[in-house]
Design an enzyme around this catalytic site. Structure first.
Site, PDB file in Angstrom:
ATOM      1  N   GLU A 183      50.997  30.269  19.780  1.00  0.00           N
ATOM      2  CA  GLU A 183      50.299  29.506  19.868  1.00  0.00           C
ATOM      3  C   GLU A 183      49.920  29.707  18.221  1.00  0.00           C
ATOM      4  O   GLU A 183      49.534  28.972  17.071  1.00  0.00           O
ATOM      5  CB  GLU A 183      49.062  29.016  20.384  1.00  0.00           C
ATOM      6  CG  GLU A 183      49.414  28.787  21.229  1.00  0.00           C
ATOM      7  CD  GLU A 183      49.494  27.088  22.072  1.00  0.00           C
ATOM      8  OE1 GLU A 183      49.718  26.951  20.667  1.00  0.00           O
ATOM      9  OE2 GLU A 183      49.568  26.876  23.024  1.00  0.00           O
TER      10      GLU A 183
ATOM     11  N   SER B 228      14.902  47.970  72.900  1.00  0.00           N
ATOM     12  CA  SER B 228      14.285  49.673  72.428  1.00  0.00           C
ATOM     13  C   SER B 228      14.961  50.240  71.827  1.00  0.00           C
ATOM     14  O   SER B 228      14.426  51.473  71.857  1.00  0.00           O
ATOM     15  CB  SER B 228      15.415  50.348  74.279  1.00  0.00           C
ATOM     16  OG  SER B 228      15.348  49.326  75.225  1.00  0.00           O
TER      17      SER B 228
END
Length: 680
Positions: A83, A343
């Site tokens: 690029e 419990s």
């Protein structure tokens, strides 16, 4: 042809403008730049910086932060080779590339290459401008020149890494790498790097998930250029050409979604939230959660919480079996939902009772039908064992013994201990009674894991944390180290579920009234894990018991931890490790508070020190005195016998040091009194 002429005119105009240097500089400096602060996705990371979850930005796009030093250098080399070869040299516009583009346009009668630099592309992306219009190209040049004067090359490159389009709602190299390859862009193959270079040139036409053939062709052109520029050799390119282009998008990580949402909502201003979680453990336990409810109907839900009990750091948090709107109500975080603990509160009652001198693991207690005023509890199986050791009573999770202990302690003592443990209990009708010990209270899985973490830590409370925020302060003492160890030793004696390894894991199960909640919570020498199962709407799950449903998941969760279980610590030096017959006489058999007062009104009372007092600790120890009661007397400090069977009403207790201590005195008839003082 007309378009090419415009392009030539544009270039000539720019060069002529450069002749007036001062005016040109003023023109560039006067450029109004678009906002340079780009909205980024919020990220939630684990303790090592790995991505747990990310969120889209306001417009629904994925745009994840990526500094240039966190991307594979090969990608950057290919990007610039394809690029903008002179990116590090030009001032925003590359005259050589522009000249080449103009000559190609004149020769071919159309625009062959745009001559755009990476800086010009960033300018277009910032303004979401067009690519081919003359006015748009001129604007890109002006903005690019201005950007180069105000930002460094790396800052411009980072903007490209964030804004480059990759099709659909993907923006930025990191979002594309995660979505197309399922990994961070720090290490890419040549084929992957080339594909990420190629897609932004025409993001919708080259989306691999929709146009794999076009994506592959564009990738191959990038590879060819990379070979020509010496970025990779022909052999590497040949191997890259054989690599398939990904045909689907992968989902973004969405681990620990409930906890991630909570972290984001609590501090919405942060872009990065670093949590204490372990990404691999979190992934394993989310899989386990899904497996745990599979084939068990469409409404059964599960939650799992794992913490390092030494630091209080949460290592995994699974709020549901699936983060989705289904019959399981998967969007609800069940680690934070109020439920009945069944419990699982019993170990706290026993630890408090040991500390108060009410008993010892080897103390005998009656398990038979009893009434406590109008309250007549029953054991879960409706059976009674007669005279039994406290150790066995806790292991069998019997109700009658724990209610006796709670009555002797007083419900207020249990409530205070829960709050001291950092829990936020909610009581039906705000009238707590003896039923608290059997689950008559609302708590969260997070509450329960924090409580068990305190027991595993030797009785010291430290709040659970899920943010990496440095060393946490030392917590406060909930129960003595001896009582915490005694409870852990009892729970480690429980048989594991069928098929689970026998590994001395200290754990407790629980089932709430009507089978609405099934629990299993356990700890080894390092970790504490809590498992809850039930329905999110609180309706019963017939036949669901904690031991049958939740306990196997607990043991599987421990199996997914790294390494073997860490052993429980050795007993503290002051622990009384004897049989029932060797206990001091008052500790051999539990006697309820009401029974003691029925026998004789002249119960023992600690005359000195008074309850709540601050007392100076002498070199010889702590002087104590008892009134009333029948000799001989036994004195305990935090549940540990210090003086046994003394006929004297005064004694000198050898104490380990300063701090808060609970003193208890028991007379020959088993009656007792206790005070809490601070030694200085």
């Amino acid at each position: 042809m007309m378009r090419a002429r415009w392009f030539v005119a544009l270039a000539l105009g720019l060069w002529l403008a450069a002749l007036g240097r001062d005016r040109f500089d003023d023109w560039i400096d006067a450029t109004v730049l678009p906002p340079l602060a780009v909205e980024m996705s919020i990220e939630v990371l684990d303790r090592d910086g790995d991505l747990l979850r990310a969120y889209t930005v306001a417009d629904g796009r994925w745009r994840l932060a990526l500094p240039p030093d966190k991307v594979d250098p090969l990608y950057l080399q290919m990007l610039m080779a394809y690029e903008d070869k002179r990116f590090r040299e030009h001032a925003g516009v590359d005259p050589r590339s522009m000249t080449r583009a103009v000559l190609q346009a004149v020769w071919n009668g159309r625009v062959v290459s745009g001559g755009s630099t990476l800086t010009m592309q960033v300018a277009r992306l910032l303004e979401e401008g067009t690519t081919g219009e003359v006015a748009g190209k001129l604007r890109q040049m002006r903005v690019a020149l201005a950007l180069e004067r105000r930002l460094s090359k790396d800052q411009i490159l980072q903007l490209y890494l964030h804004l480059a389009p990759f099709g659909g709602n993907l923006e930025g190299v990191r979002a594309a790498s995660i979505s197309y390859f399922g990994k961070e862009p720090s290490r890419l193959t040549p084929a992957e790097a080339a594909l990420l270079v190629a897609i932004p040139q025409s993001p919708e036409n080259r989306r691999p998930d929709r146009a794999a053939d076009k994506a592959e062709a564009a990738r191959n052109r990038v590879l060819a250029r990379a070979v020509g520029e010496g970025v990779i050799d022909a052999e590497e390119a040949e191997a890259a050409l054989r690599e398939e282009v990904p045909g689907i998008r992968k989902p973004f990580p969405a681990l620990a979604p409930h906890l991630a949402d909570r972290a984001r909502d609590e501090e919405p201003q942060l872009l990065t939230h670093v949590l204490t979680l372990d990404v691999e453990l979190q992934r394993k336990l989310e899989t386990l959660a899904a497996e745990a409810v599979e084939g068990r109907g469409e409404e059964l839900q599960v939650a799992i919480l794992v913490a390092d009990h030494a630091s209080g750091e949460i290592l995994a948090s699974v709020g549901s079996a699936g983060y989705q709107a289904d019959l399981r109500q998967g969007f609800v975080d069940m680690t934070q939902a109020l439920r009945s603990p069944g419990s699982t509160l019993k170990p706290l009652v026993y630890a408090l009772a040991f500390d108060e001198g009410l008993g010892h693991p080897e103390t005998m207690i009656e398990d038979k039908p009893m009434t406590f005023g109008t309250y007549a509890p029953q054991n879960f199986d409706r059976l009674y064992r007669g005279t039994i050791r406290l150790r066995e009573a806790l292991q069998l999770s019997l109700n009658i013994p724990v209610v006796q202990l709670t009555e002797a302690l007083g419900p207020a003592k249990l409530i205070s201990a829960m709050e001291k443990a950092g829990m936020k209990p909610v009581f039906p009708g705000d009238q707590p009674g003896l039923a608290i010990a059997l689950g008559g209270v609302g708590v969260t899985l997070s509450d329960m894991v924090q409580l068990y973490a305190a027991l595993a830590r030797g009785g010291v409370v430290r709040p659970l944390t899920y943010r990496m925020e440095g060393e946490a302060a030392e917590g406060q003492r909930l129960v003595s180290e001896v009582a915490a160890w005694q409870v852990g030793d009892i729970l480690a004696g429980l048989a594991p579920p069928p098929g689970a390894p026998s590994n001395r894991l200290a754990y407790k199960t629980g089932t709430s009234y009507g089978h609405r909640d099934a629990w299993a919570i356990g700890f080894d020498g390092t970790h504490v894990i809590g498992v809850w199962m039930g329905r999110a709407d609180g309706t019963p799950v017939p036949g669901a018991f904690g031991a049958d449903v939740a306990a196997p998941v607990l043991f599987q969760a421990f199996n997914r931890l790294k390494g073997k279980l860490d052993p429980q610590p050795a007993a503290p030096a002051s622990t009384l490790l004897v049989s029932n017959a060797e206990l001091p006489q008052p500790l051999q058999r539990f006697r309820s508070r009401s029974a003691a007062f029925e026998m004789e009104a002249d119960a023992p009372a600690v005359a000195f020190p008074p309850d709540g007092a601050e007392v100076e600790l002498l070199a010889a120890g702590l002087k104590v005195k008892v009134n009333g009661g029948t000799a001989p007397f036994t004195w305990l400090a935090d549940g540990v016998p210090i003086v046994v069977a003394s006929d004297e009403r005064e004694a000198m207790l050898a104490m380990p040091g300063a701090g808060f201590v609970t003193l208890s005195v028991i007379d020959a008839e088993g009656r007792s009194d206790r005070v809490q003082v601070e030694l200085r």
